[in-house]
Design a protein around this motif. Sequence first.
Motif, mmCIF file in Angstrom:
data_model
loop_
_atom_site.group_PDB
_atom_site.id
_atom_site.type_symbol
_atom_site.label_atom_id
_atom_site.label_comp_id
_atom_site.label_asym_id
_atom_site.label_seq_id
_atom_site.Cartn_x
_atom_site.Cartn_y
_atom_site.Cartn_z
ATOM 1 N N TYR B 9 0.833 -1.200 0.000
ATOM 2 C CA TYR B 9 0.000 0.000 0.000
ATOM 3 C C TYR B 9 0.866 1.247 0.000
ATOM 4 O O TYR B 9 1.876 1.310 0.708
ATOM 5 C CB TYR B 9 -0.895 0.046 1.246
ATOM 6 N N GLU B 10 0.445 2.229 -0.752
ATOM 7 C CA GLU B 10 1.045 3.554 -0.661
ATOM 8 C C GLU B 10 0.263 4.279 0.427
ATOM 9 O O GLU B 10 -0.969 4.403 0.337
ATOM 10 C CB GLU B 10 0.870 4.261 -2.002
ATOM 11 N N ILE B 11 0.964 4.728 1.440
ATOM 12 C CA ILE B 11 0.298 5.309 2.606
ATOM 13 C C ILE B 11 0.617 6.802 2.687
ATOM 14 O O ILE B 11 1.783 7.189 2.810
ATOM 15 C CB ILE B 11 0.784 4.622 3.902
ATOM 16 N N THR B 12 -0.421 7.610 2.614
ATOM 17 C CA THR B 12 -0.247 9.049 2.753
ATOM 18 C C THR B 12 -0.737 9.431 4.145
ATOM 19 O O THR B 12 -1.935 9.590 4.368
ATOM 20 C CB THR B 12 -1.053 9.799 1.668
ATOM 21 N N ALA B 13 0.195 9.514 5.085
ATOM 22 C CA ALA B 13 -0.188 9.789 6.475
ATOM 23 C C ALA B 13 1.039 10.270 7.231
ATOM 24 O O ALA B 13 2.176 9.998 6.825
ATOM 25 C CB ALA B 13 -0.748 8.535 7.137
ATOM 26 N N GLU B 14 0.795 10.970 8.327
ATOM 27 C CA GLU B 14 1.927 11.478 9.110
ATOM 28 C C GLU B 14 2.749 10.348 9.707
ATOM 29 O O GLU B 14 3.972 10.424 9.774
ATOM 30 C CB GLU B 14 1.406 12.381 10.232
ATOM 31 N N ASP B 15 2.068 9.323 10.181
ATOM 32 C CA ASP B 15 2.767 8.189 10.774
ATOM 33 C C ASP B 15 2.408 6.926 9.975
ATOM 34 O O ASP B 15 1.449 6.214 10.302
ATOM 35 C CB ASP B 15 2.321 8.038 12.237
ATOM 36 N N PRO B 16 3.176 6.670 8.922
ATOM 37 C CA PRO B 16 2.798 5.582 8.008
ATOM 38 C C PRO B 16 2.759 4.211 8.692
ATOM 39 O O PRO B 16 1.927 3.382 8.350
ATOM 40 C CB PRO B 16 3.877 5.605 6.929
ATOM 41 N N LEU B 17 3.640 3.969 9.659
ATOM 42 C CA LEU B 17 3.633 2.649 10.305
ATOM 43 C C LEU B 17 2.337 2.434 11.082
ATOM 44 O O LEU B 17 1.717 1.380 11.010
ATOM 45 C CB LEU B 17 4.850 2.494 11.230
ATOM 46 N N SER B 18 1.957 3.471 11.813
ATOM 47 C CA SER B 18 0.725 3.368 12.585
ATOM 48 C C SER B 18 -0.475 3.164 11.653
ATOM 49 O O SER B 18 -1.341 2.318 11.884
ATOM 50 C CB SER B 18 0.580 4.636 13.433
ATOM 51 N N ARG B 19 -0.493 3.920 10.578
ATOM 52 C CA ARG B 19 -1.603 3.807 9.632
ATOM 53 C C ARG B 19 -1.607 2.425 8.972
ATOM 54 O O ARG B 19 -2.665 1.813 8.790
ATOM 55 C CB ARG B 19 -1.489 4.915 8.575
#
Lengths: 364, 364
Positions: B9-19
């Motif tokens: 997944y491409e994750i657009t988030a401040e904390d990618p691991l958490s997301r």
Amino acid sequence: MTEVITAVYEITAEDPLSRATDVAVEQSHELPTELAPQNAIELSLGLVRSIEQRAGRSALATVDYPVDLAGGELGQLLVLLLGNVSLQDGVRLVDVEIPASLLAALPGPRLGVAGVRELVGEPRHALLATALKPVGMSSEQIAQLAYEIAAGGLHIVKEDQGLANQPWAPFVDRVPRIVEAVRRANTETGGRSVYLPVVNGPAAGFDDQVRFARAQGADGVMVLPGVAGFGSLARAAELFPGGMILSHPSFLGGFTASATHGIAPDVLFGTLLRLAGADASIFPGWGGRFSLTREQCLAIGDAARRPLAGLAPILPAPGGGMSIERAPELLDAFGPDTVFLIGAGLQRGGDPRRAAERLVAATR
Amino acid sequence: MTEVITAVYEITAEDPLSRATDVAVEQSHELPTELAPQNAIELSLGLVRSIEQRAGRSALATVDYPVDLAGGELGQLLVLLLGNVSLQDGVRLVDVEIPASLLAALPGPRLGVAGVRELVGEPRHALLATALKPVGMSSEQIAQLAYEIAAGGLHIVKEDQGLANQPWAPFVDRVPRIVEAVRRANTETGGRSVYLPVVNGPAAGFDDQVRFARAQGADGVMVLPGVAGFGSLARAAELFPGGMILSHPSFLGGFTASATHGIAPDVLFGTLLRLAGADASIFPGWGGRFSLTREQCLAIGDAARRPLAGLAPILPAPGGGMSIERAPELLDAFGPDTVFLIGAGLQRGGDPRRAAERLVAATR
């Protein structure tokens, strides 16, 4: 032009009229008009009726399509409203108006609000539902959880969309056990909780699963139109007379996760799935793990229940976020003709039955 | 963990691991792990294997799911890969790796590149296709257009997805006429053009239409998985042995129209629809009216044809933009194992047969 289907699109483009005209042509002829035969131009071309410019917001384009373009079928109505332009950014379907003649030809809900209330024996109060999870539990574990929750008085015990035909709890093993568990709970409490297995098998397997669920004594099924197709709701209803058809939004999110394309949530989860035959339509409620706003959620509720020719109103089913603490706020916002989904909340504390009882009490 | 399905997944988030961890849990248990029974934690929980931070770009998260979560079914594989999180922005499915054991259980293509080449009698060169349109023409007009194009030597004459069961040219009236027209053209020229009607009827009607198309002598069907469901391709193949199954992207665009959610086009139009049973997969080519990039289009071609356990390669079918002028560029980019769709181009100039002949010559 005689009777028309009217679609309203939010257009994000420098020249909204030009873009809207492209949409109207793309969604009807899909061919430059100078190449179309005269009879087709007269009979089947979409036309931009108006453009509304809005300060600081995208323009609204109203497009009329001759009603016959849908050919009296839901699938083709969807192709017409957003088929090809779903692939484009900058075009979002935000409203639709359908003549009564076409509405009468579409599946529509069979039970609707009144039928579901009759089925669960709850004439007045808000309806409460939970999902059996996590996947990975044995059939016995799932049935035990179903028993606890039904004994606690929740109206609808449905399977999680993560359950399918996994080796830990295969469909044909799991369904009869859960039917038995929910029946036993109902017998003990005098209640009428209903059980809805999830049906997501491959084409022919789908039919077999619906028939099996009915034969075993389930009360309806949950269907995933984003995976199984928009015809799957009506197909399930056809194979399960009197059964409740619950729609789950899995894999439908491409349409609602962006503000500049796709479909407004009230049109998708309210209007279109109602036309497709859902008796209740699950969508991500605000304050849960997903991202619809309060306003969007309430608009879904309106679309699900507003008068629409002879179609029965259906139940909006906001998922996530229901709790004893939030019950007054959510009841006040959505009103009683709603199915509230409670997930993990019931399992916290280790006594799902007691948690269900407390939640039922809190929503009376 | 034993065998796994791997999703990137491409994750657009401040904390990618958490997301990413939220995604792995959402897509498997959909329940906080502290509430799950121990056996489910061991058997069925998705796990983040790695996070790759990328300067100036979204992070990549690799998530492993136990293969049994798919239950050996395509529909559940889709639920697993992106079901609920399709509703969220900031998560995009960009790659997937599936163990051979699961691939063997999924439908997959029946004809693939070799079977389609055999069907159309074209062992080497690029394949050319057109769509019969606009909707609104009479059956006679459509059949005449089909005749011209088949006589001009185009390999595949398919119906536009706008055709359904409209009063101007109902399915059962139109299909036999077009079969006859294409046969007549083939007899006259010694060619082997094939004809694919579009099938988009409601659930039971879908089956009837596929059977009718076969009985009348069509060569396969075009199916709209975005409307009819992802199982519809395999269903059509089952009902039409030896027929070509062409996938059309109508109403699938929610997944590809944004860069921050949904599914990368090569995964959707290449890999997933190949697994679902398409022999050829239409997508919007670059330079046409839609918005995929050249790079995305070529990635679809790679996904459609790359070695994948025992699955036959399938034909990418870029729509729009093919012309005599662009033929060298497009042939060079996609290679010959491709179906090039030509739309309005053939009808411009008023002589579709001659236009087809010239295009066939230009792609040899």
